[in-house]
Design an enzyme around this catalytic site. Structure first.
Site, PDB file in Angstrom:
ATOM      1  N   HIS A  79       4.285  -5.430   1.227  1.00 39.37           N
ATOM      2  CA  HIS A  79       3.601  -4.149   1.163  1.00 39.37           C
ATOM      3  C   HIS A  79       2.113  -4.411   1.046  1.00 39.37           C
ATOM      4  O   HIS A  79       1.679  -5.432   0.481  1.00 39.37           O
ATOM      5  CB  HIS A  79       4.120  -3.280   0.010  1.00 39.37           C
ATOM      6  N   ASP A  81      -0.259  -2.059  -0.126  1.00 35.50           N
ATOM      7  CA  ASP A  81      -0.977  -1.291  -1.139  1.00 35.50           C
ATOM      8  C   ASP A  81      -0.895  -1.954  -2.506  1.00 35.50           C
ATOM      9  O   ASP A  81       0.032  -2.726  -2.791  1.00 35.50           O
ATOM     10  CB  ASP A  81      -0.474   0.151  -1.206  1.00 35.50           C
ATOM     11  N   GLU A 141       4.163   1.337  -0.833  1.00 39.74           N
ATOM     12  CA  GLU A 141       5.285   0.831  -1.630  1.00 39.74           C
ATOM     13  C   GLU A 141       5.138   1.218  -3.088  1.00 39.74           C
ATOM     14  O   GLU A 141       6.125   1.548  -3.754  1.00 39.74           O
ATOM     15  CB  GLU A 141       5.360  -0.694  -1.493  1.00 39.74           C
ATOM     16  N   HIS A 352      -0.390  -5.257 -12.041  1.00 44.87           N
ATOM     17  CA  HIS A 352      -0.722  -3.896 -12.484  1.00 44.87           C
ATOM     18  C   HIS A 352      -1.643  -3.909 -13.698  1.00 44.87           C
ATOM     19  O   HIS A 352      -1.572  -3.021 -14.545  1.00 44.87           O
ATOM     20  CB  HIS A 352       0.554  -3.094 -12.793  1.00 44.87           C
TER      21      HIS A 352
END
Length: 377
Positions: A79, A81, A141, A352
């Site tokens: 993915h 993103d 995603e 994250h």
């Protein structure tokens, strides 16, 4: 002839291109296409506009134009993103070395894996590549695998073996937990807190319901699967909102229930139990109104057999197979692939966040493994 590259300089370029889900991924796709097309790869674009009108695309690249009609023997899926990065992370788009790792937004989730694939491609002549290899890049995603859903709806792909890129410290993820999400809203009645008998506290009703959810649903997560850490399904009350002032009986309370179920369990099993508990709470407090809204209930994936990709990885990598507890595109890819493995450099526990990083040694090892996997036999 194009010069061979290592993963590090490629990753530096990829990290420098901002790709949070709220912006277009087209600049990154153009960068990848500009690297692959001079090496003889054919690139198929599948553009779309998201709900906010942002132009995005999915992409499928193959080693040569004639291979497009051939079945995909090995799909390498990434993915494009990332999650949004904190405004105080000034160096989010600058790849920085700290000790033996490289830090930056997307470094392990999952631009590091993509950099390794592109490095492996750059180190091989076109004639050395298997025509059955494909690179699949998707958008969105991080906000529900929406790009992959679009890709599957728009194509009739069939894949023998698929690598879904996620940071697993290069341990093959051969199974994954499902994902569920529900919103529960309690409507009570506002009143001045000096006169509590005139109101119905939505927060109090919600608190009692949350206690029952955690006690009864988590008690049902008793059957372990040692492939996973933790070895059972999990549940989390991750967000709660309610009330308007300190001296007002709260008239509304909303909370989100998230769960990650083992692949052996029904993706809707927790949802059914939630519905039963909501009905019980409603019966216990008929003056309130309790609503349950199902937002997501996605199955996990588990291996049907030990496939050729898993066997090759067991020779090329030292780590034993694992199950993954975080979401990925693997559950979607499993619909069209004979074998799906989630794997990549880095550890999801750093992703994250401004701690996101990828070990340099893992980039080198994964590049070498991919070089072996994509070569023609």
């Amino acid at each position: 002839m194009n010069s061979p590259l290592t993963a590090v300089p490629i990753l530096r370029e990829l990290v420098a291109i901002p790709t949070p889900s709220a912006v277009s991924n087209l600049p990154l796709l153009r960068w990848v296409a500009a690297m692959l097309e001079p090496r003889g790869w054919s690139v198929e674009w599948m553009p779309y506009a998201d709900v906010a009108g942002i132009e995005k695309a999915n992409l499928i690249a193959r080693p040569n134009p004639s291979s497009a009609a051939e079945p995909i023997e090995l799909a390498f899926i990434c993915h494009t993103d990332t999650v949004p990065y904190a405004s105080n992370w000034d160096s989010a788009l600058v790849l920085e070395k700290h000790e033996e790792s490289l830090h930056g937004c997307g470094a392990c989730d999952v631009k590091g894996a993509l950099a390794c694939f592109l490095a492996a491609v750059s180190q091989l002549a076109a004639t050395q590549l298997s025509p059955g290899v494909a690179l699949i890049l998707t958008a969105d995603e991080e906000i529900g695998c929406k790009g992959m859903e679009r890709l599957l709806a728009a194509t009739n792909l069939r894949i023998q073996s698929a690598i879904v890129s996620e940071p697993t410290s290069l341990r093959p993820g051969i199974a994954g937990k499902g994902y569920g999400l529900a919103r529960i809203t309690v409507q009570g009645r506002e009143a001045h807190s000096a006169f509590p008998g005139q109101g119905i506290s939505a927060i109090s009703v919600a608190a009692r319901l949350i206690t029952q959810i955690e006690a009864q649903i988590e008690a049902a997560f008793a059957v372990p699967d040692t492939l996973f850490d933790p070895p059972h399904s999990t549940l989390n009350i991750g967000l709660i909102q309610g009330g308007t002032a300190k001296n007002i009986i709260p008239g509304q309370c909303t909370f989100l229930v998230e769960w990650r179920a083992l692949p052996s369990e029904s993706p809707t099993g927790v949802l059914e139990k939630l519905r039963s508990l909501v009905e019980q709470a409603q019966a216990a407090e008929p003056r309130a109104k309790i609503q349950l809204e199902a937002l997501r209930a996605e199955p996990g994936f588990s291996p049907a057999f030990t496939g050729p990709l898993q066997r090759r990885l067991s020779v090329l990598l030292p780590g034993a197979p694992i199950g993954i507890g975080f979401g990925s595109e693997a559950s979607r890819v499993a619909r069209i692939a004979d074998e799906v493995i989630v794997i990549g450099p880095g550890d999801m526990r750093t992703a994250h966040s401004d701690r996101e990083c990828v070990p340099i040694a893992e980039l080198g090892l994964w590049t070498a493994v991919l070089s072996s996997l994509i070569q023609a036999n």
